[in-house]
Design a protein around this motif. Sequence first.
Motif, PDB file in Angstrom:
ATOM      1  N   ASN A 161      -4.499   3.960  12.365  1.00  0.00           N
ATOM      2  CA  ASN A 161      -4.557   5.419  12.453  1.00  0.00           C
ATOM      3  C   ASN A 161      -5.121   5.851  13.799  1.00  0.00           C
ATOM      4  O   ASN A 161      -5.874   5.108  14.436  1.00  0.00           O
ATOM      5  CB  ASN A 161      -5.445   5.982  11.338  1.00  0.00           C
ATOM      6  N   ARG A 182      -0.068  -0.011  10.907  1.00  0.00           N
ATOM      7  CA  ARG A 182      -0.705   0.935   9.990  1.00  0.00           C
ATOM      8  C   ARG A 182      -2.023   1.478  10.547  1.00  0.00           C
ATOM      9  O   ARG A 182      -2.788   2.121   9.831  1.00  0.00           O
ATOM     10  CB  ARG A 182      -0.918   0.281   8.624  1.00  0.00           C
ATOM     11  N   THR A 210       1.612   5.408  -1.136  1.00  0.00           N
ATOM     12  CA  THR A 210       2.326   5.812   0.075  1.00  0.00           C
ATOM     13  C   THR A 210       1.358   6.062   1.218  1.00  0.00           C
ATOM     14  O   THR A 210       1.591   5.673   2.361  1.00  0.00           O
ATOM     15  CB  THR A 210       3.150   7.093  -0.185  1.00  0.00           C
ATOM     16  N   SER A 211       0.220   6.708   0.911  1.00  0.00           N
ATOM     17  CA  SER A 211      -0.776   7.008   1.941  1.00  0.00           C
ATOM     18  C   SER A 211      -1.363   5.736   2.513  1.00  0.00           C
ATOM     19  O   SER A 211      -1.573   5.605   3.714  1.00  0.00           O
ATOM     20  CB  SER A 211      -1.899   7.884   1.362  1.00  0.00           C
ATOM     21  N   ARG A 255       1.073   3.988   4.950  1.00  0.00           N
ATOM     22  CA  ARG A 255       1.691   4.827   5.968  1.00  0.00           C
ATOM     23  C   ARG A 255       1.744   4.104   7.314  1.00  0.00           C
ATOM     24  O   ARG A 255       0.765   3.546   7.777  1.00  0.00           O
ATOM     25  CB  ARG A 255       0.901   6.130   6.099  1.00  0.00           C
TER      26      ARG A 255
END
Length: 248
Positions: free
Chosen positions: A64, A62, A14-15, A18
């Motif tokens: 960050n 995705r 999941t991480s 993200r």
Amino acid sequence: MRRFLILLSLFFLTSCGRVNPDIKGELSENIERIVITNTRYAGRYTIIDKKAILRFKNKIIRANKASINSNLDPDFVFDFYSGNKRVASFKYIAKINDKEVANLIDEKGNLYNVSTTIEDEFIKRLLKVSKNENVPEYYVSAINLIIEKIGAKDSVIAVDLKKEVMTLRYLTSVDIKEIFEGINKNGVKVVLKDSTKNYDYLMILDTKKYSGNRVEAEITVVDNKGTKVLYKLEGNYKDKWEFFISFK
């Protein structure tokens, strides 16, 4: 124990997957093509294959948030289109591996870091490494020669590259920074002009002709008193660069 490992695996997956809601919002419309432009020459690559578009988009969403701005010039621009409407645009700086440093910047100036695997989608098409033959060696050899000529020691030289077009078009900003800031002769520190206001000498490079094994260039040196000296260089490459230098 088994249940713990399953939960840990799910958390990890999941991480890794993200999605950034801010970027996803910008790309919420149906993307029909992505245009990637090299900022240093008229190189352009358009992605129209649906699977390739989805793969590229999934990497972008995705990204960050990044805390550090490298202040390097972008190498590429990613434009996303729905029909004829451009719905989003991002600037991209290649070869940045530090996840805290921004390599993706949106139109509002927000800083992100996207996986460098995105370069697999386009970089070989838009960066022709073979065109860079002997370019790093040319710059290092030429600048070291000028450092000797002006007798610079324990000082800072800022390099102005605004006139450099043909020799830099197939290099990334990271490549350029590493080439010049890697020069260290007689305690002289070489920096890019846009990165500092404090220096002892300004060196303006103007490569007139370049073929990989032959070069003609002019280098203007301005000291901290405003005195200018223009050097004309003609060089040939045979295992290393050899220059004939004169004043103008």
